[in-house]
Design an enzyme around this catalytic site. Structure first.
Site, PDB file in Angstrom:
ATOM      1  N   SER A 124      32.521  47.307  36.760  1.00  0.00           N
ATOM      2  CA  SER A 124      33.912  47.142  36.337  1.00  0.00           C
ATOM      3  C   SER A 124      33.978  46.547  34.940  1.00  0.00           C
ATOM      4  O   SER A 124      33.122  45.749  34.542  1.00  0.00           O
ATOM      5  CB  SER A 124      34.626  46.214  37.319  1.00  0.00           C
ATOM      6  N   TYR A 149      35.942  38.366  42.003  1.00  0.00           N
ATOM      7  CA  TYR A 149      35.674  39.804  42.001  1.00  0.00           C
ATOM      8  C   TYR A 149      34.845  40.194  40.779  1.00  0.00           C
ATOM      9  O   TYR A 149      33.797  40.831  40.889  1.00  0.00           O
ATOM     10  CB  TYR A 149      36.981  40.608  42.016  1.00  0.00           C
ATOM     11  N   LYS A 153      30.733  41.497  40.451  1.00  0.00           N
ATOM     12  CA  LYS A 153      30.228  42.686  39.752  1.00  0.00           C
ATOM     13  C   LYS A 153      29.189  42.292  38.704  1.00  0.00           C
ATOM     14  O   LYS A 153      28.145  42.952  38.559  1.00  0.00           O
ATOM     15  CB  LYS A 153      31.389  43.442  39.100  1.00  0.00           C
TER      16      LYS A 153
END
Length: 341
Positions: A124, A149, A153
């Site tokens: 991402s 989040y 990643k």
């Protein structure tokens, strides 16, 4: 090639499965259905004439993964499985690290046992945090992410990078997505978030179809052309084609390969609202709210590296993204039909 697609019934995974089949590959799908529905298999079959082999289970279950590799002669893995809501990650950090980081480590171990050393990881643009400059290149600093989040990643990227340093016969590809939107042009596949959407486009679509009253636009005082946040929105079909390009170019080509997948253009929140209003034929109601903590003013990708190395470039604009999303949402006003057989 036979490709294990983890999270293959999710939004991006399902569109990628369609493109894999259409281009002569054989996806083997695994999914725990925590944020997807089994009936998506019916939609994939309707579009392609092929029903992928499906395995219901969790990417953190090593014995389950081992059994898939034992049953199928897998050539490569495209790893989508994971939790993806930024806001939820703040309130559920342990769940996000367990799913996204631990799940990826379990998958890599199982792959190594099976002798499968080709992986494309769904990363991402959040790994870049608040960019120092735009457009963002693959060499831009990473790690200054503002939520669990994004950190999950980034951590997986670091784990896979360290794996390649230790075992340099792997082909590890990190694809850093910007903002996926849109739907399959047939209106058969699309984004079907459970509960209140976390992302802009599905929220706009649900307002347009009457499921929600109005869109909240967070901030109109950013240093951008219209004061609203600017992002790089990429059509999910372009994104799926990016995975296909990476698979074709990099399978069995050892290395740590890192690419941005975006359009290279920024669009504001109000640009997206206006494009969607044009697509659906009526205004999308919205109201301005204060900025949210942690939101950045603008973010878009440099895509030169993917174009040069992979021969891939996004081709669909925000008008097409909006039209395809509206086609999906108007055909599926309540999302995927729970009663479909």
């Amino acid at each position: 090639m036979k490709v294990l697609v983890t999270g293959g019934l999710g939004y991006i995974g399902s569109h990628t499965c369609v493109q894999l089949i259409e281009n002569g590959h054989t996806p083997v799908v695994m999914d725990n259905l925590s944020n997807s529905k089994a009936l998506v298999l019916n939609r994939i079959e309707a579009l392609t004439g092929q029903r992928p082999s499906f395995h219901l289970g969790d990417v953190r279950d090593e014995a389950f993964l081992d059994s898939i590799f034992a049953q199928h002669q897998i050539d490569a893995v495209i790893h989508f499985a994971g939790l993806k809501a930024v806001g939820e990650s703040v309130s559920k950090p342990l769940e996000y690290y367990d799913n996204n980081v631990n799940g990826s480590l379990v998958l890599a171990r199982s792959m190594r046992k099976a002798g499968v050393k080709n992986i494309i990881f769904s990363s991402s643009a959040t790994v870049y945090g608040d960019p120092q400059q735009v457009p963002i290149t693959e060499d831009s600093p990473t790690g200054a992410t503002t939520n669990p989040y994004g950190r999950s990643k980034y951590i997986v990227e670091q784990c896979l990078s360290d794996l390649f340093t230790a075992e340099d016969d792997w082909s590890i590809t990190l694809l850093r997505y910007f903002n996926p939107v849109g739907a399959h042009p047939s209106g058969t596949l699309g984004e079907d978030p459970q509960g209140i959407p976390n992302n802009l486009m599905p929220f706009i679509a649900q307002v347009a179809v009457g499921r929600r009253d109005k869109l909240a636009v967070f901030g109109d005082d950013y240093p951008t052309p219209d004061g609203t946040g600017v992002r790089d929105y990429i059509h999910v079909m372009d994104l799926a084609d990016g995975h296909l390009a990476a698979l074709n170019a990099l399978t069995n080509k050892s290395g740590l390969h890192i690419y941005n997948l975006g359009t290279g253009k920024g669009s504001s929140v109000l640009d997206m609202v206006n494009a969607f209003s044009a697509a659906c034929g009526h205004p999308v109601a919205y109201e301005i709210h204060p900025r949210r903590a942690g939101d950045i003013a603008e973010c878009w990708a440099s895509t030169a590296k993917a174009e040069q190395d992979l021969g891939w470039k996004a081709t669909r604009d925000i008008a097409q993204m909006s039209a395809d999303t509206w086609h999906w949402q108007s055909n599926n006003p309540q999302g995927y039909d729970e009663l479909e057989k």
